[in-house]
Each structure stands twice: as C-alpha cells, then as structure tokens.
Design a protein around this motif. Structure first.
Motif, PDB file in Angstrom:
ATOM      1  N   LYS A 157       0.806  -1.217   0.000  1.00 17.01           N
ATOM      2  CA  LYS A 157       0.000   0.000   0.000  1.00 17.01           C
ATOM      3  C   LYS A 157       0.846   1.278   0.000  1.00 17.01           C
ATOM      4  CE  LYS A 157      -4.040   1.937   2.455  1.00 17.01           C
ATOM      5  NZ  LYS A 157      -3.562   3.273   2.871  1.00 17.01           N
TER       6      LYS A 157
ATOM      7  N   GLU B   1       0.915   4.061  -3.080  1.00 15.72           N
ATOM      8  CA  GLU B   1       0.490   5.425  -2.759  1.00 15.72           C
ATOM      9  C   GLU B   1       1.558   6.443  -3.160  1.00 15.72           C
ATOM     10  OE1 GLU B   1      -2.614   4.689   0.936  1.00 15.72           O
ATOM     11  OE2 GLU B   1      -0.500   5.082   1.375  1.00 15.72           O
TER      12      GLU B   1
ATOM     13  N   GLN C  45       1.182   6.952  -6.804  1.00 16.76           N
ATOM     14  CA  GLN C  45       0.033   7.805  -7.111  1.00 16.76           C
ATOM     15  C   GLN C  45       0.330   9.279  -6.855  1.00 16.76           C
ATOM     16  OE1 GLN C  45      -2.723   5.555  -4.535  1.00 16.76           O
ATOM     17  NE2 GLN C  45      -4.042   5.292  -6.332  1.00 16.76           N
ATOM     18  N   GLN C  46       1.155   9.554  -5.868  1.00 11.80           N
ATOM     19  CA  GLN C  46       1.466  10.941  -5.502  1.00 11.80           C
ATOM     20  C   GLN C  46       2.437  11.602  -6.477  1.00 11.80           C
ATOM     21  OE1 GLN C  46       2.892  10.777  -1.429  1.00 11.80           O
ATOM     22  NE2 GLN C  46       1.121   9.550  -0.823  1.00 11.80           N
TER      23      GLN C  46
ATOM     24  N   VAL D  25      -5.207   0.202  -2.445  1.00 12.00           N
ATOM     25  CA  VAL D  25      -5.199   1.656  -2.337  1.00 12.00           C
ATOM     26  C   VAL D  25      -6.529   2.222  -2.843  1.00 12.00           C
ATOM     27  CG1 VAL D  25      -2.697   1.879  -2.594  1.00 12.00           C
ATOM     28  CG2 VAL D  25      -4.137   1.883  -4.621  1.00 12.00           C
ATOM     29  N   GLU D  26      -6.754   3.508  -2.563  1.00 14.34           N
ATOM     30  CA  GLU D  26      -7.950   4.190  -3.033  1.00 14.34           C
ATOM     31  C   GLU D  26      -7.641   4.983  -4.302  1.00 14.34           C
ATOM     32  OE1 GLU D  26      -9.506   6.639   0.043  1.00 14.34           O
ATOM     33  OE2 GLU D  26     -10.096   4.938   1.323  1.00 14.34           O
ATOM     34  N   TRP D  27      -8.667   5.183  -5.108  1.00 12.94           N
ATOM     35  CA  TRP D  27      -8.551   6.000  -6.320  1.00 12.94           C
ATOM     36  C   TRP D  27      -9.785   6.877  -6.402  1.00 12.94           C
ATOM     37  CZ3 TRP D  27     -11.513   7.178 -10.482  1.00 12.94           C
ATOM     38  CH2 TRP D  27     -10.898   7.746 -11.599  1.00 12.94           C
ATOM     39  N   ASP D  28      -9.591   8.134  -6.785  1.00 13.31           N
ATOM     40  CA  ASP D  28     -10.770   8.946  -7.076  1.00 13.31           C
ATOM     41  C   ASP D  28     -10.454   9.930  -8.187  1.00 13.31           C
ATOM     42  OD1 ASP D  28     -10.449  11.872  -5.985  1.00 13.31           O
ATOM     43  OD2 ASP D  28      -9.662  10.598  -4.376  1.00 13.31           O
TER      44      ASP D  28
ATOM     45  N   THR E 121      -8.259  13.359  -7.488  1.00 11.19           N
ATOM     46  CA  THR E 121      -6.842  13.356  -7.120  1.00 11.19           C
ATOM     47  C   THR E 121      -5.974  12.628  -8.144  1.00 11.19           C
ATOM     48  OG1 THR E 121      -7.117  11.356  -5.781  1.00 11.19           O
ATOM     49  CG2 THR E 121      -7.376  13.471  -4.661  1.00 11.19           C
ATOM     50  N   ASN E 122      -6.567  11.802  -8.986  1.00 12.87           N
ATOM     51  CA  ASN E 122      -5.793  11.120 -10.025  1.00 12.87           C
ATOM     52  C   ASN E 122      -5.464  12.111 -11.137  1.00 12.87           C
ATOM     53  OD1 ASN E 122      -4.883   8.350 -11.029  1.00 12.87           O
ATOM     54  ND2 ASN E 122      -6.003   9.110 -12.808  1.00 12.87           N
TER      55      ASN E 122
ATOM     56  N   GLU F  94      -2.587   6.342 -15.816  1.00 16.37           N
ATOM     57  CA  GLU F  94      -3.007   4.947 -15.776  1.00 16.37           C
ATOM     58  C   GLU F  94      -2.432   4.237 -14.550  1.00 16.37           C
ATOM     59  OE1 GLU F  94      -1.645   3.179 -19.391  1.00 16.37           O
ATOM     60  OE2 GLU F  94      -2.426   4.802 -20.647  1.00 16.37           O
ATOM     61  N   LEU F  95      -3.198   3.318 -14.015  1.00 17.04           N
ATOM     62  CA  LEU F  95      -2.734   2.421 -12.951  1.00 17.04           C
ATOM     63  C   LEU F  95      -2.985   1.003 -13.426  1.00 17.04           C
ATOM     64  CD1 LEU F  95      -1.718   1.750 -10.091  1.00 17.04           C
ATOM     65  CD2 LEU F  95      -4.062   2.053  -9.273  1.00 17.04           C
TER      66      LEU F  95
END
Length: 349
Positions: free
Chosen positions: A253, A257, A260-261, A279-282, A285-286, A291-292
């Motif tokens: 995690k 993260e 993502q940052q 992890v969370e995605w929204d 903030t993306n 792409e993930l």
C-alpha cells in the motif's frame, strides 16, 4: 539427484534425493546451470496455505525454482533442431499452448489457466532447484556463449521488468521524460539498467536500503531514500511535473500510494510487485489520463530480447552463487534479507 523440494505449506523446503527425470515427447532434459531463488518461492512455502486463491496450482510436493538455465542433456521424442551441450534460458510459465495468449507466447495470461495442473516450472511443476530439469522444447531461449549461471535470474528478474517497461514505452518516448523505480531488489536493479539501455529518460530509484541505492546509482539512477518526504523529493527532481512512468517492484500500500502521488498527467503506474497492497482512487486526485495497471512476467519473445540485451553487455544481474549442498542457505538468506541482487544455486559449479 539432489533437489530442493517444497513439501508442505508453512514449511521450509527440504534438500532431497529424487530420481532424475526423463523427457517426454516435445520435451528436453537439461543439466541445470543455474536456478534463481525468488521471493515468490518464499511466499509459497512461508506465506501461502491451502486456502490461497491459486493454491490448487501450487500444492506440494515438487521441486522449486522458476528462474532456470541449463545445458541440453537429452532430447525427447519428436524434438529436432536442438543440440546437446548448448546453453539455454528456460521460459518458466506453461499454458495450454493453443489459446490466443499462448499463441503469442504469453503463457502467463493463458485463457485456459483454470484447466492447467500447474502454473509453470517450479510453480506446481518440478523446477530447476535440482541437478536436472525437464522443460518443453518450445520454452527454451538460446544463450549462445553467454554465462548461463549468471544469466539464470533473467528468466524472471529480467523478463518481468522488461515486459513492464516495454508496455510503458509510449510514456517514455521523446525528451525530458522521467522514470521511477520503486524497490531495488533483483528486479528493480535490472529495471534501472533496462531503462538506461532502452530509453533516454532520467531514471529515479528509491528504496530503504543504502547499499541497494548505491548499486542503482552505479547503474546511472538518481536515488531518493524512502521516508515521509519521499514523494516531495521525487516531484522536485521532475520540476514539479511528475514522473511519466512508475514501476513499483514492491506492491504494498505505501509504495503504490507514493506512485500515485508522483505520477504525471498522462503518466503510467505499473505495479509489478505481488505483495497485494490495496489503495484508493478517485477522479479528483488522479492526474488526468494517468493509468494504474499491473503486469505479470512476460512473453517468450520478450525473453529473447532480454537474452540479447545480456549478450550485448547492456544488462548484468548481480548474483551470489551457492553450490547445491548450500541451496537451503540461499533461501534462508533470502528470508533473512541478506541477499543483494539475486541468489543463484549452481548444482554443477
């Protein structure tokens, strides 16, 4: 012959005497040159149990080792075009051989995996932690006169980062690009070398271990130590724009993260490590169009490319070689975090 056997869940492997195998139709017997010890092996005998989602593919008992190289010893019925004594890498995954995925050499994504009795060499089927191994002739990738002992980890630790990088090349084309490698074990170190060999990107690498970062620096990376300001330092190196392609070779995690940052708009995060972090995605903030995704091993064709890079001197795995009677020490050192690069068991060294 001697072999390192996975005998039961939550049980350290054993060094046993077993019969030398015989190749069947379409198969080849190889005298093992090298077998890499991988954290995936440790997960099988230390972390998993019979309730693990793919345990029915991985159940004991069998010989471990899915990163293998060797010299041809004997050809099975119907095998032609191969010569005794030649050195080969062994492509570890084994699919059904006739679906769309297998037809392009991507057995890892076999459409009929549910019908297979195992996942590959050393993953449900006898692998290379032994004096001899039987493999499908189709799975052999020639090494020529390259050192097969040192090359053994390329079957996974080389193939896996190569495929992840290859599928992210769109993000790395052109000038002014940045790539980030998270986790500098055996795969991450080769990932750094491949990014330097294949792209013009500035390579940033991060880990918690000083010796691992020093090794990455020698291979041309700029390093950032893990910690609370890790993401800020990485973004600073990119001028605040972010990283075009992130390769997470850990997959927990916190590492996802961080990815993502720091990923840039239209960038790509590839999670290669199989630690299973969530992890969370929204949407807000993306970064737009970032792409993930994830990848698993690669294709047989990819392994040919990896072997070419190795023969050309563009990549070089860092290996610690163990004789067969010290094979269990290789796994213990891996468990204890004492292995830098890759541990390779060389039964005939």
């Amino acid at each position: 012959m001697k072999a390192v056997r996975f005998t039961n869940w939550k049980t350290f492997p054993e060094l046993k005497e077993i019969d030398r195998p015989t190749p069947g139709p379409g198969e080849v017997l190889l005298k093992v040159a090298g077998a890499g010890a991988c954290h995936s092996d440790v997960a099988i005998f230390q972390d998993y149990d019979a309730d693990f989602p793919v345990a029915h593919f991985l159940g004991p008992e069998y010989t471990l080792g899915h990163e293998n190289s060797g010299w041809i010893e004997e050809l099975g019925e119907g095998v032609t075009g191969l010569k005794k004594g030649d050195a080969y890498l062994i492509y570890g995954p084994i699919g059904c051989g006739h679906c769309r995925s297998c037809s392009r050499g991507q057995d890892t994504y076999c459409d009929n995996v549910a019908e297979m009795p195992y996942m590959g060499m050393g993953l449900g089927r006898d692998g290379g932690m032994a004096e001899y191994i039987v493999a499908p002739a189709r799975n052999l990738v020639p090494l020529g006169d390259a050192d097969p002992v040192e090359a053994a980890p390329l079957a996974d630790a080389g193939l896996t980062p190569y495929h992840a990088i290859k599928t992210s090349m769109r993000q790395l084309e052109g000038g002014g690009k940045f790539a980030l490698v998270i986790g500098l074990g055996g795969l991450g170190q080769l990932g750094v070398q491949m990014l330097k060999a294949l792209t013009g990107a500035t390579v940033i690498a991060t880990d918690m271990k000083a010796d691992a970062m020093a090794m990455a620096e020698r291979n041309g990376a700029i390093t950032v130590e893990g910690g609370p300001d890790q993401a800020a330092k990485i973004r600073e190196l990119t001028g605040g724009r972010g990283v075009d392609a992130v390769f997470d070779f850990v997959g927990v995690k916190p590492t996802v993260e961080v990815a993502q940052q720091v990923v840039a708009r239209r960038g790509r995060i590839t999670v290669v490590g199989i630690a299973g972090g969530k992890v969370e995605w929204d949407f807000y903030t993306n970064p737009y169009e970032a792409e993930l995704t994830n990848t698993y091993w690669g294709t047989i064709e990819d392994l040919y490319d990896v072997a070419d890079l190795y023969r050309a001197g563009l990549i070089k795995p860092e290996v610690t070689v163990y004789p067969m009677d010290k094979a269990l020490d290789a796994y213990q050192d891996l468990v204890d975090g004492k292995v830098s690069g890759r541990a390779v068991v060389a039964p005939h060294s």
